[in-house]
Motif scaffolding. Structure first.
Motif, PDB file in Angstrom:
ATOM      1  N   TRP A 177       1.675   1.130  34.730  1.00 17.00           N
ATOM      2  CA  TRP A 177       2.549   1.042  35.903  1.00 17.00           C
ATOM      3  C   TRP A 177       1.769   1.267  37.194  1.00 17.00           C
ATOM      4  N   LYS A 232       6.512   3.970  41.088  1.00 10.57           N
ATOM      5  CA  LYS A 232       7.461   4.959  40.574  1.00 10.57           C
ATOM      6  C   LYS A 232       8.601   4.189  39.917  1.00 10.57           C
ATOM      7  N   PRO A 233       8.328   3.568  38.783  1.00 13.82           N
ATOM      8  CA  PRO A 233       9.179   2.509  38.293  1.00 13.82           C
ATOM      9  C   PRO A 233      10.291   2.986  37.386  1.00 13.82           C
ATOM     10  N   PHE A 234      10.960   4.035  37.756  1.00 12.63           N
ATOM     11  CA  PHE A 234      12.013   4.520  36.898  1.00 12.63           C
ATOM     12  C   PHE A 234      13.227   3.605  37.030  1.00 12.63           C
ATOM     13  N   ASN A 235      14.143   3.722  36.108  1.00  8.92           N
ATOM     14  CA  ASN A 235      15.355   2.904  36.107  1.00  8.92           C
ATOM     15  C   ASN A 235      15.081   1.429  35.900  1.00  8.92           C
ATOM     16  N   MET A 236      13.862   1.092  35.612  1.00  5.69           N
ATOM     17  CA  MET A 236      13.555  -0.322  35.473  1.00  5.69           C
ATOM     18  C   MET A 236      13.640  -0.792  34.037  1.00  5.69           C
ATOM     19  N   LEU A 237      13.602  -2.103  33.876  1.00  7.59           N
ATOM     20  CA  LEU A 237      13.542  -2.679  32.543  1.00  7.59           C
ATOM     21  C   LEU A 237      12.244  -2.237  31.882  1.00  7.59           C
ATOM     22  N   LYS A 290       8.962  -2.388  29.391  1.00 11.07           N
ATOM     23  CA  LYS A 290       7.988  -3.436  29.086  1.00 11.07           C
ATOM     24  C   LYS A 290       8.500  -4.291  27.928  1.00 11.07           C
ATOM     25  N   GLN A 336      10.870  -6.774  29.280  1.00  9.40           N
ATOM     26  CA  GLN A 336      10.135  -7.729  30.105  1.00  9.40           C
ATOM     27  C   GLN A 336       9.345  -8.700  29.227  1.00  9.40           C
ATOM     28  N   ILE A 367      18.754  -7.557  27.455  1.00 14.14           N
ATOM     29  CA  ILE A 367      18.572  -6.202  27.993  1.00 14.14           C
ATOM     30  C   ILE A 367      19.291  -5.176  27.125  1.00 14.14           C
ATOM     31  N   ASP A 414      16.920  -2.544  25.612  1.00 13.02           N
ATOM     32  CA  ASP A 414      16.902  -1.395  26.513  1.00 13.02           C
ATOM     33  C   ASP A 414      18.159  -0.541  26.435  1.00 13.02           C
ATOM     34  N   ALA A 433      23.734   0.269  33.090  1.00 11.03           N
ATOM     35  CA  ALA A 433      24.573   1.118  33.937  1.00 11.03           C
ATOM     36  C   ALA A 433      23.712   2.243  34.470  1.00 11.03           C
ATOM     37  N   LEU A 434      24.080   2.773  35.607  1.00 15.90           N
ATOM     38  CA  LEU A 434      23.278   3.852  36.185  1.00 15.90           C
ATOM     39  C   LEU A 434      23.670   5.223  35.649  1.00 15.90           C
TER      40      LEU A 434
END
Lengths: 152, 152
Positions: free
Chosen positions: A4, A8-13, A15, A18, A90, A94, A98-99
């Motif tokens: 990464w 600061k790639p939190f909350n992301m899809l 790897k 992807q 997704i 994953d 939702a958050l």
DNA sequence: AAAAAGTCTATCTTTTTTATAGAGTTTATG
DNA sequence: CATAAACTCTATAAAAAAGATAGACTTTTT
């Protein structure tokens, strides 16, 4: 080896997801050539071959891909790109889109920091975010993320 | 002790951000009572007091909260709830609000699985998701997630 | 002076993510 | 039918992140 690299790639899809998208794109764009080798996708998309194996297997077990063993084998799409919503991929790899757990449709979980969900303002806003996100991810399909035009 | 208990809550807001929201709600709803103790918030919202300390400190360093030491001390809002967009809190504690590094406005990072971002269909869709999310999270504020009505 | 309360920095534990290893199975084909 | 190609399956390891905790320090009130 931090893939990464400083963001600061939190909350992301993840790897995983992807890679799944990129593999599916490759499969769709090469659907006319018969089964495609894992190794070909891995090289083309710059993904660890062993990691990709697991991902393709999950996609197969979910009924999205088919495979053929032995010489001349490989993976291929079981559906047309148009029939594969991005949300499907997704959710498969994953989980929740939702958050917050308490606003997830498919992976709902009660939140334990608020007394009453019915009057929780956070719940309301996050539901709206979820709806806006799903409106896009459930309607956009693999076809929409292809670079080349592919026959339906 | 798995706090997520069997769900698959990836891509979600971290506990840190969730705790921050709940703490801010408590502070807003008790703004008339002067500085509020960390321990009071922790107990009220069911959060580890030591963990909450760190979070409140980050919020203070970001200029969102003020504090007072010694007896009668505690934390209090430096802004009105209406002046605190939810996106501000999420970015502060969780980082990017985007599903992919390559579509993040504040934490952009080039993706290395696609050859050309300009013609990447994934990039387009994920930008739309980001925009839809930000439209909500940048316009909704702490005021919108309060349960009780609080004076502006 | 003592107690109350936030500050700071470091560390520890657990969970999740990412990646790898290797033996097994199936299939095409010469 | 032997061989090589290619996917299958299960286990595990390594690295990163999240979550949580500890304890000494400073400031303020009384």
């Amino acid at each position: 080896m931090n893939i990464w690299e400083g963001c600061k790639p939190f909350n992301m899809l993840s790897k995983k997801t992807q890679y799944a998208f990129h593999a599916l794109i490759h499969l769709a764009e090469n659907a006319d050539k018969g089964p495609v080798l894992i190794s070909e996708i891995a090289q083309e998309k710059n993904i660890s071959i062993k990691f990709l194996e697991n991902i393709l297997l999950e996609l197969k077990n979910a009924g999205i891909l088919g495979s053929k063993k032995g010489k001349g084998g490989g993976y291929y799409l079981l559906k047309t790109p148009k029939e594969i919503p991005l949300a499907r991929i997704i959710r498969l790899l994953d989980g929740a889109i939702a958050l917050l757990p308490c606003v997830s449709l498919n992976y709902y979980e009660k939140c334990d920091n608020c007394r009453d969900e019915a009057v929780c303002g956070l719940h309301d806003v996050m539901s709206k975010v979820r709806d806006a996100t799903l409106k896009l991810l459930e309607n956009k399909t693999l076809k929409d993320i292809l670079t080349k035009n592919v026959a339906i």
